[in-house]
Design a protein around this motif. Sequence first.
Motif, PDB file in Angstrom:
ATOM      1  N   ALA A 126      -0.535  10.609 -11.881  1.00  8.39           N
ATOM      2  CA  ALA A 126       0.763  10.739 -11.203  1.00  8.39           C
ATOM      3  C   ALA A 126       0.609  10.668  -9.689  1.00  8.39           C
ATOM      4  CB  ALA A 126       1.427  12.054 -11.597  1.00  8.39           C
ATOM      5  N   ALA A 127      -0.573  11.005  -9.183  1.00 11.40           N
ATOM      6  CA  ALA A 127      -0.815  10.977  -7.736  1.00 11.40           C
ATOM      7  C   ALA A 127      -0.876   9.566  -7.176  1.00 11.40           C
ATOM      8  CB  ALA A 127      -2.128  11.708  -7.421  1.00 11.40           C
ATOM      9  N   LEU A 128      -1.018   8.559  -8.020  1.00 11.65           N
ATOM     10  CA  LEU A 128      -1.290   7.211  -7.546  1.00 11.65           C
ATOM     11  C   LEU A 128      -0.101   6.419  -6.999  1.00 11.65           C
ATOM     12  CD1 LEU A 128      -3.846   6.025 -10.249  1.00 11.65           C
ATOM     13  CD2 LEU A 128      -4.273   6.107  -7.791  1.00 11.65           C
ATOM     14  N   PRO A 129       1.034   6.333  -7.692  1.00 13.19           N
ATOM     15  CA  PRO A 129       1.996   5.262  -7.376  1.00 13.19           C
ATOM     16  C   PRO A 129       2.393   5.119  -5.909  1.00 13.19           C
ATOM     17  CG  PRO A 129       2.607   6.309  -9.433  1.00 13.19           C
ATOM     18  CD  PRO A 129       1.497   7.129  -8.844  1.00 13.19           C
ATOM     19  N   MET A 130       3.163   6.032  -5.370  1.00 11.38           N
ATOM     20  CA  MET A 130       3.666   5.822  -4.020  1.00 11.38           C
ATOM     21  C   MET A 130       2.565   5.934  -2.972  1.00 11.38           C
ATOM     22  SD  MET A 130       6.783   7.622  -1.914  1.00 11.38           S
ATOM     23  CE  MET A 130       8.015   6.890  -2.982  1.00 11.38           C
ATOM     24  N   ALA A 131       1.747   6.975  -3.051  1.00  9.74           N
ATOM     25  CA  ALA A 131       0.742   7.210  -2.010  1.00  9.74           C
ATOM     26  C   ALA A 131      -0.332   6.128  -2.001  1.00  9.74           C
ATOM     27  CB  ALA A 131       0.105   8.582  -2.200  1.00  9.74           C
ATOM     28  N   ALA A 132      -0.862   5.774  -3.158  1.00  8.72           N
ATOM     29  CA  ALA A 132      -1.945   4.790  -3.197  1.00  8.72           C
ATOM     30  C   ALA A 132      -1.454   3.393  -2.839  1.00  8.72           C
ATOM     31  CB  ALA A 132      -2.603   4.777  -4.579  1.00  8.72           C
ATOM     32  N   VAL A 133      -0.260   3.026  -3.314  1.00  3.24           N
ATOM     33  CA  VAL A 133       0.283   1.706  -2.975  1.00  3.24           C
ATOM     34  C   VAL A 133       0.607   1.633  -1.484  1.00  3.24           C
ATOM     35  CG1 VAL A 133       2.254   0.159  -3.299  1.00  3.24           C
ATOM     36  CG2 VAL A 133       1.107   1.157  -5.282  1.00  3.24           C
ATOM     37  N   THR A 134       1.159   2.710  -0.910  1.00  2.00           N
ATOM     38  CA  THR A 134       1.432   2.729   0.522  1.00  2.00           C
ATOM     39  C   THR A 134       0.141   2.592   1.319  1.00  2.00           C
ATOM     40  OG1 THR A 134       3.418   4.078   0.216  1.00  2.00           O
ATOM     41  CG2 THR A 134       2.442   4.072   2.408  1.00  2.00           C
ATOM     42  N   ALA A 135      -0.909   3.298   0.896  1.00  2.00           N
ATOM     43  CA  ALA A 135      -2.210   3.195   1.577  1.00  2.00           C
ATOM     44  C   ALA A 135      -2.782   1.794   1.464  1.00  2.00           C
ATOM     45  CB  ALA A 135      -3.185   4.212   0.982  1.00  2.00           C
ATOM     46  N   LEU A 136      -2.678   1.201   0.292  1.00  2.00           N
ATOM     47  CA  LEU A 136      -3.192  -0.165   0.090  1.00  2.00           C
ATOM     48  C   LEU A 136      -2.475  -1.138   1.014  1.00  2.00           C
ATOM     49  CD1 LEU A 136      -5.023  -1.966  -1.856  1.00  2.00           C
ATOM     50  CD2 LEU A 136      -2.878  -2.450  -3.048  1.00  2.00           C
ATOM     51  N   ARG A 137      -1.159  -1.029   1.081  1.00  2.00           N
ATOM     52  CA  ARG A 137      -0.397  -1.929   1.946  1.00  2.00           C
ATOM     53  C   ARG A 137      -0.739  -1.688   3.417  1.00  2.00           C
ATOM     54  NH1 ARG A 137       5.630  -1.655  -0.866  1.00  2.00           N
ATOM     55  NH2 ARG A 137       5.099  -2.836  -2.753  1.00  2.00           N
ATOM     56  N   GLY A 138      -0.892  -0.424   3.798  1.00  2.00           N
ATOM     57  CA  GLY A 138      -1.194  -0.111   5.182  1.00  2.00           C
ATOM     58  C   GLY A 138      -2.543  -0.634   5.626  1.00  2.00           C
ATOM     59  N   ILE A 139      -3.547  -0.465   4.782  1.00  2.00           N
ATOM     60  CA  ILE A 139      -4.902  -0.870   5.144  1.00  2.00           C
ATOM     61  C   ILE A 139      -5.144  -2.351   4.900  1.00  2.00           C
ATOM     62  CG2 ILE A 139      -7.342  -0.591   4.522  1.00  2.00           C
ATOM     63  CD1 ILE A 139      -6.254   1.688   6.232  1.00  2.00           C
ATOM     64  N   ARG A 140      -4.779  -2.832   3.740  1.00  2.00           N
ATOM     65  CA  ARG A 140      -5.132  -4.214   3.370  1.00  2.00           C
ATOM     66  C   ARG A 140      -4.074  -5.232   3.779  1.00  2.00           C
ATOM     67  NH1 ARG A 140      -5.601  -6.012  -2.862  1.00  2.00           N
ATOM     68  NH2 ARG A 140      -3.340  -6.075  -2.575  1.00  2.00           N
ATOM     69  N   THR A 141      -2.810  -4.946   3.503  1.00  3.73           N
ATOM     70  CA  THR A 141      -1.761  -5.941   3.715  1.00  3.73           C
ATOM     71  C   THR A 141      -1.287  -5.986   5.163  1.00  3.73           C
ATOM     72  OG1 THR A 141      -1.033  -5.533   1.441  1.00  3.73           O
ATOM     73  CG2 THR A 141       0.461  -6.774   2.863  1.00  3.73           C
ATOM     74  N   VAL A 142      -0.954  -4.828   5.728  1.00  3.05           N
ATOM     75  CA  VAL A 142      -0.437  -4.781   7.091  1.00  3.05           C
ATOM     76  C   VAL A 142      -1.577  -4.723   8.114  1.00  3.05           C
ATOM     77  CG1 VAL A 142       1.054  -3.540   8.707  1.00  3.05           C
ATOM     78  CG2 VAL A 142       1.670  -3.663   6.281  1.00  3.05           C
ATOM     79  N   GLY A 143      -2.538  -3.834   7.897  1.00  6.33           N
ATOM     80  CA  GLY A 143      -3.650  -3.702   8.832  1.00  6.33           C
ATOM     81  C   GLY A 143      -4.662  -4.827   8.751  1.00  6.33           C
ATOM     82  N   ARG A 144      -4.736  -5.494   7.594  1.00  7.86           N
ATOM     83  CA  ARG A 144      -5.676  -6.596   7.371  1.00  7.86           C
ATOM     84  C   ARG A 144      -7.098  -6.202   7.757  1.00  7.86           C
ATOM     85  NH1 ARG A 144      -2.166 -11.890   9.478  1.00  7.86           N
ATOM     86  NH2 ARG A 144      -0.360 -11.517   8.127  1.00  7.86           N
ATOM     87  N   VAL A 145      -7.505  -5.049   7.287  1.00 10.80           N
ATOM     88  CA  VAL A 145      -8.817  -4.517   7.629  1.00 10.80           C
ATOM     89  C   VAL A 145      -9.921  -5.419   7.068  1.00 10.80           C
ATOM     90  CG1 VAL A 145     -10.408  -2.598   7.214  1.00 10.80           C
ATOM     91  CG2 VAL A 145      -8.014  -2.150   7.831  1.00 10.80           C
ATOM     92  N   ARG A 146     -10.939  -5.658   7.919  1.00  9.29           N
ATOM     93  CA  ARG A 146     -12.071  -6.501   7.529  1.00  9.29           C
ATOM     94  C   ARG A 146     -13.374  -5.717   7.694  1.00  9.29           C
ATOM     95  NH1 ARG A 146      -9.272  -9.350  11.176  1.00  9.29           N
ATOM     96  NH2 ARG A 146     -10.992  -9.291  12.701  1.00  9.29           N
ATOM     97  N   SER A 147     -14.403  -6.215   7.067  1.00 13.50           N
ATOM     98  CA  SER A 147     -15.723  -5.593   7.130  1.00 13.50           C
ATOM     99  C   SER A 147     -16.168  -5.432   8.581  1.00 13.50           C
ATOM    100  CB  SER A 147     -16.735  -6.454   6.371  1.00 13.50           C
ATOM    101  OG  SER A 147     -18.044  -5.943   6.518  1.00 13.50           O
ATOM    102  N   GLY A 148     -16.695  -4.250   8.888  1.00 12.99           N
ATOM    103  CA  GLY A 148     -17.232  -3.989  10.214  1.00 12.99           C
ATOM    104  C   GLY A 148     -16.222  -3.486  11.221  1.00 12.99           C
ATOM    105  N   GLN A 149     -14.940  -3.522  10.918  1.00 16.38           N
ATOM    106  CA  GLN A 149     -13.944  -3.048  11.868  1.00 16.38           C
ATOM    107  C   GLN A 149     -13.946  -1.523  11.947  1.00 16.38           C
ATOM    108  OE1 GLN A 149     -10.199  -4.981  10.597  1.00 16.38           O
ATOM    109  NE2 GLN A 149     -10.308  -6.134  12.514  1.00 16.38           N
ATOM    110  N   ARG A 150     -13.512  -1.034  13.096  1.00 15.86           N
ATOM    111  CA  ARG A 150     -13.367   0.399  13.289  1.00 15.86           C
ATOM    112  C   ARG A 150     -11.921   0.776  12.939  1.00 15.86           C
ATOM    113  NH1 ARG A 150     -14.767   2.842  18.605  1.00 15.86           N
ATOM    114  NH2 ARG A 150     -15.324   4.635  17.299  1.00 15.86           N
TER     115      ARG A 150
END
Length: 329
Positions: A126-150
């Motif tokens: 139950a902890a996953l849906p909103m929080a984990a999807v929001t984190a995924l979008r923030g880090i991967r989709t919007v932030g576009r985090v890549r290897s080695g970045q701070r």
Amino acid sequence: MKAVVQERFGPPDSLRLRDVDRPHAGAGQVLVRVHAAAVNPYDWHMLRGDPYVARMLGGMGLTRPKCPVAGLDAAGVVERVGADVRGFGPGDRVLGFCPGAFAEYACTTAPMLVPVPEGLTFEQAAALPMAAVTALRGIRTVGRVRSGQRVLVNGAGGGVGTFAVQIAAVLDAEVTGVCSAANTDLVRSLGAAHVLDYAREDFTDGRGRYDVVLDNVGNHPLRRLRRALTPAGVLVANGGGSPGRVFGAVGAMLRLAAANAVTRQRLRPILPATPDGPVHEDLSAVTALVDAGQVTPVVGRTFALADTARALRHVEEGHARGKTVVTVA
């Protein structure tokens, strides 16, 4: 069935545990026997009916809540499926976005659900849906985090933050988590290379620069947050702490848009994941990370269904550790 009913906008004490009719699974819908439901800041915004602009846009109802049963994130067992539903059947363990989740049963559309990863409890699921999807979008989709970045995550010990630290670490970023002293060991265990105690260190003082900052708290003005970014860095604003009961996160988004016009830095808002948009792909992505052993939900406290108001107050205070979950069955 038992359900936590919200008849008017107001504080958590306005919620009532009532007997209501069980929802019916129509065409394309799935009826879920709820075992656990997570509590999100989204829930207390819906409870209080703010920001007011959301009422005008039809997102939550104008004078009273659109959905009388509160809650959104749920995990449980499929009780019944409606016509045209493929991929789910009675007895399947599922998690996802289920409006009216603070109840013994909730109904949603099939694309809002995914199977529960093997080995997870219903509380973890139950902890996953909103929080984990929001984190995924923030880090991967919007932030576009890549290897080695701070990457810096403000609010690293909270619901979205605990997922964001893990996801950024999976992407091989050098992660700095900002949290309370009580959560430093937890945040480090999730993959943060550095942990800052917000009571003793100010990450906006200009001494450290980051390629991506995910701000889940909103406790620093924009001009100071920009000091923590590299010249071409990305600020991902999750809307946490957005001031104002009238415009809320909408006002913060407008300020970001205005600042974007005069800087090389990219200032991007991210609104919490909700069932208003396509989420199935993101739900599948976060459960794949869990299946691979790369992400683990952090459940800080659990409350009984009858104590949902207490759970909401706990989250609204802003210092919850990981996810707060209501156990239903």
